[in-house]
Design an enzyme around this catalytic site. Structure first.
Site, PDB file in Angstrom:
ATOM      1  N   TRP A 126       0.840  -1.204   0.000  1.00  0.00           N
ATOM      2  CA  TRP A 126       0.000   0.000   0.000  1.00  0.00           C
ATOM      3  C   TRP A 126       0.877   1.257   0.000  1.00  0.00           C
ATOM      4  CZ3 TRP A 126      -0.280   4.178   3.275  1.00  0.00           C
ATOM      5  CH2 TRP A 126      -1.379   5.024   3.111  1.00  0.00           C
ATOM      6  N   HIS A 127       2.033   1.172   0.690  1.00  0.00           N
ATOM      7  CA  HIS A 127       2.891   2.347   0.803  1.00  0.00           C
ATOM      8  C   HIS A 127       3.572   2.702  -0.513  1.00  0.00           C
ATOM      9  CE1 HIS A 127       2.327   1.600   5.073  1.00  0.00           C
ATOM     10  NE2 HIS A 127       2.673   2.862   5.252  1.00  0.00           N
ATOM     11  N   GLY A 128       3.745   1.742  -1.381  1.00  0.00           N
ATOM     12  CA  GLY A 128       4.377   2.082  -2.648  1.00  0.00           C
ATOM     13  C   GLY A 128       4.789   0.859  -3.419  1.00  0.00           C
ATOM     14  N   PHE A 130       2.319   8.162  -0.970  1.00  0.00           N
ATOM     15  CA  PHE A 130       1.747   6.811  -0.870  1.00  0.00           C
ATOM     16  C   PHE A 130       0.302   6.744  -1.373  1.00  0.00           C
ATOM     17  CE2 PHE A 130       4.769   6.568   2.912  1.00  0.00           C
ATOM     18  CZ  PHE A 130       5.820   6.319   2.074  1.00  0.00           C
TER      19      PHE A 130
END
Lengths: 473, 346
Positions: free
Chosen positions: A324-326, A473
């Site tokens: 999800w963060h990247g 993000f």
């Protein structure tokens, strides 16, 4: 339009003035907020506004159709359509190039050589946040926990409200839609708490995070020049930076919302005081961790389907949390690392004999040690998170240590100087058990504290409007 | 204590407040902020860490509080502030002198303003010596530096030649002058974060205005020289309106009050003159100054060929250390004497 820019201050003051003038007409206030939110969003890139509006319309109408449908099969189909729409949009904008690159790389390894498939894709601001908010809303409507709203204005505002559109907190429809759908009262307590959150938020971002960001960037970006204690200082600087950057943003967002009479969920509860991985995720980015728990981990079976399945669910949830963060392997490894930490903690917790050792008279000593241990686990996680390649990660792990260099004293002093206010405020919050502990002080004590924050922002604040880490993000 | 709070993460518990409390907190905080700002206004001129600001403050205060007139008024930038030794001028050229050179950010317009202020207080001096770094005669004044001059608000439009500020510049000027907590944040940052380093870096002025630099910094000199060479490569020499106005104003004063003005190049690092591009750039300045001096009877251009120094006698490419300053001053005096003799024999 970053929160830490003059243009945002002007924008907010303008919106707030009109907002107060319209205090007896909450529907007009909503129109004002929606226009303001779209303007705020379009300021980053007006073309991407169409994606936000498209996402809003799809989810708004699908939710109404789901609610109107009595057939379970049809409801499931409609929910699946919504999931596909939201996730494919997120997947395309955020992960297409990552997966395409990796597929090409894999095919190259097996002797096939397809051409370049990388596309020039702009990442829409806040897409990870608003797509998760939309998903949560759709699932809640599907589960009949929430009626689908028939007010498009309120729903559009729920999806785009400018305090949280860029970096959360990831709001929940059952909390937020009723707030948009009713007149709000701005009482003195809202204003008092809002001011504290805004001032402390700006201090965290501009003074602590941005100054330590300069130190962390120097060490991480030129990592081959550093070793020993300098590497450790770099990791600690980033550990403090990422917390203050995100917590600062959240505090400003929540403070601004409070000044307008809205309550956004708490996103951080002193995460670096956590005793174990589970405790950490009850305190860090709570809006994301609770979203993943409610809409992913529990639907996967949570801890109800046996030990092995529980560990699998935990691992999968945390890998997706990392993703999800990247779109990068380091984020996936970071997620897997936290998943592993959670599994280890579960295994450890199950041992009654070991558990017994943590209680009793030694607890007063063991708790700080446990916190320090957990802090080290988290800081190591941030090392994984911050590294841009596996080579860098490997280099920094191998070269971290206690050896001093000519820079160590200055680096260490910077780390101490800028972390000290956070340590003092956090200790006070911890021992009083209240995140608003400062608000409880009498005005004569608060005056020097607020002045200190304001002078700190003016003198030490980094003014180049450094982007918030979680904007990416 | 620890046991009490480890079971659950802390909550947000706001206490009820009264409107009066919020007002008191806000107004009290703003008042302290205001007081801190006033304290900064009073503190910085004498204890700031920015040498440029301190030089401007110090030299202007010298000018405003001088008891007696001098024969030789030495004006210019920091190359002159660190290189011209007034006692040598006094001994060799006769009379008295004072070094009021400030720094490069002010440009020659500051020389015109100082000269005007001096004449207003004491009448004309016997001669004025303008010493500037050879490639900085046309410097456009930096607003921030200009605002460090300790004169009342609006002096820039009252003194000759005036400098006009746009509304945005006027706002910046207000912040620079009256909100130093904000505008001097780099200095304040240093003072509050590392006060022991800040006090160790106080500039050392002699009574006659000479700024004594104790240590050479060869690596900084070489690095700055490289930057300078790359910045002038292919650059035209252009004199802006403000600089030209200042030159003309000084020349007009010299003719009106019958005193001589000597334009002298300050000392430079020898490595600069080894670069052909840089030499060509300097010669374009020389041509401009020659033409200007030729137009005005009272204006003389001396030290056309700059006096050069090795890096181990310099702190920056334009600053000689204290022990090298007499060498520069002697070269300057001998060129002035040569010029005087030539003009007498003519």
């Amino acid at each position: 339009m970053l929160f830490n820019s003059y243009i945002f201050v002007g924008f907010f003051l303008g919106i707030y003035l009109f907002y107060l003038l319209l205090r007896k007409q909450y529907k007009a206030q909503n129109i004002l907020l929606l226009i303001g939110s779209y303007a705020f969003y379009a300021y980053f890139d007006w073309r991407l506004l169409s994606i936000l509006i498209g996402c809003t319309l799809i989810n708004y109408f699908l939710a109404i159709v789901i609610q109107g449908s009595s057939s379970i099969g049809r409801r499931k189909l409609l929910l699946a359509m919504s999931l596909v729409a939201n996730l494919s949009m997120l997947g395309f904008f955020k992960y297409f190039n990552f997966f395409a690159d990796n597929v090409v790389h894999f095919l190259n390894l097996v002797g096939l050589h397809p051409g370049e498939v990388t596309l020039k894709i702009l990442l829409p601001l806040g897409i990870s946040y608003y797509s998760f908010m939309a998903l949560g809303y759709m699932i809640d409507v599907y589960r009949k926990k929430l009626p689908a709203t028939r007010n498009l204005l309120n729903f559009a505002l729920f999806m785009s409200f400018f305090p949280y559109i860029a970096s959360g907190p990831i709001g929940r429809a059952p909390d937020l839609l009723p707030q948009f759908a009713s007149p709000r009262k701005i009482n003195v307590q809202h204003i008092d708490t809002g001011i504290l959150l805004v001032v402390w938020g700006y201090f965290q971002k501009m003074v602590i995070a941005d100054n330590l960001g300069i130190l962390a960037d120097r060490i991480f970006n030129g990592y081959t020049q550093y070793q020993g204690l300098d590497v450790v200082i770099g990791i600690l600087a980033f550990t403090v930076q990422i917390y203050c950057d995100f917590s600062g943003y959240t505090d400003i967002a929540r403070g601004i919302a409070k000044l307008m009479g809205f309550d956004l969920m708490v996103n951080f509860r002193l995460p670096y005081f956590a005793l174990n991985p589970r405790d950490f995720w009850l305190r860090w980015h709570i809006s994301l961790s609770s979203w993943l728990r409610d809409y992913l981990y529990i639907p996967l079976g949570g801890d109800r389907m046996g030990q092995g399945r529980t560990y699998l669910n935990l691992g999968l949830t945390m890998v997706l949390c990392g993703l999800w963060h990247g779109a990068a392997w380091t984020y996936i490894i970071w997620g897997a690392y936290h998943g592993l930490a959670l599994i280890m903690h579960r295994l450890f917790e199950r041992s009654r004999a070991l558990k017994a050792r943590w209680v009793g008279k030694l607890r007063g000593v063991l708790v700080p040690l446990q916190m320090a241990g957990m802090f080290a686990v988290v800081a190591f996680g941030w090392l994984i998170f911050r590294c841009t390649s596996l080579d860098q990660l490997s280099y920094m792990i191998r070269h971290a240590g206690l050896r001093l260099s000519a820079n160590s004293l200055n680096f260490g002093y910077d780390l101490f100087f800028f972390s000290l206010p956070l340590i003092l405020v956090s200790l006070y919050q911890y021992f009083s058990g209240n995140l608003l502990a400062i608000q409880k002080l009498n005005p004569w004590i608060r005056i020097p504290i607020y002045s200190f924050f304001m002078v700190g922002i003016i003198v030490f604040g980094v003014r180049q409007s450094m982007e918030f880490i979680y904007f990416r993000f | 204590m620890i046991q009490r709070h480890t079971k659950q993460p802390p909550q947000e518990i706001a206490r009820p407040v009264r409107r009066k409390e919020i007002l008191l907190t806000l107004l009290g905080s703003l008042l302290i902020l205001l007081l801190a700002n006033v304290a900064t206004i009073l503190y910085l001129p004498k204890h700031g860490t920015n040498w440029g600001d301190r030089i401007i403050e110090y030299k202007w205060q010298m000018l405003l509080h001088m008891d007696e007139p001098v024969n030789w008024l030495i004006l210019g930038d920091s190359s002159g502030a660190t290189a011209v030794v007034p006692s040598i001028i006094d001994q060799t050229l006769g009379g008295t002198s004072v070094n009021l050179c400030t720094h490069g950010g002010l440009g020659i317009v500051n020389d015109a303003w100082m000269l005007d202020t001096y004449i207003e207080r004491f009448g004309p001096p016997k001669a004025v010596l303008l010493v500037h770094f050879p490639s900085a005669w046309n410097t456009n004044p930096v607003l921030y530096s200009l605002l460090q001059i300790p004169l009342g608000w609006g002096f820039w439009s009252r003194l000759q030649p005036p400098v006009e500020l746009s509304p945005k510049q006027s706002f910046d000027a207000f912040l620079t002058r009256y909100a130093p907590l904000y505008s001097h944040s780099t200095t304040m940052n240093l003072l509050l974060k590392t006060p022991w380093l800040a006090s160790a870096s106080d500039p050392s002025f002699q009574d006659n205005g000479l700024l004594l630099l104790p240590r050479a910094d060869p690596s900084a000199v070489i690095a700055q020289a490289q930057e300078m060479i790359s910045s002038v490569t292919g650059t035209e020499v252009v004199f802006n309106e403000v600089a030209e106005g200042a030159f003309e104003h000084i020349a007009a004063l010299a003719e009106q009050f019958n005193f001589d003005v000597y334009l002298a190049n300050g000392p430079i690092y020898e490595g600069l003159t080894e670069n052909q591009e840089y030499l060509a750039y300097l010669s374009r300045f020389g041509d401009w100054l020659d033409t200007f001096a030729a137009k005005h009877e009272r204006v003389h251009y001396v030290l056309r060929k700059p006096v050069t120094f090795p890096a181990d006698l310099m702190e920056l490419t334009v600053h000689v250390i204290g022990s090298a300053a007499p060498q520069y001053t002697e070269a300057l005096v001998s060129d002035i004497l040569y010029n005087v003799q030539n003009s007498t024999s003519d």
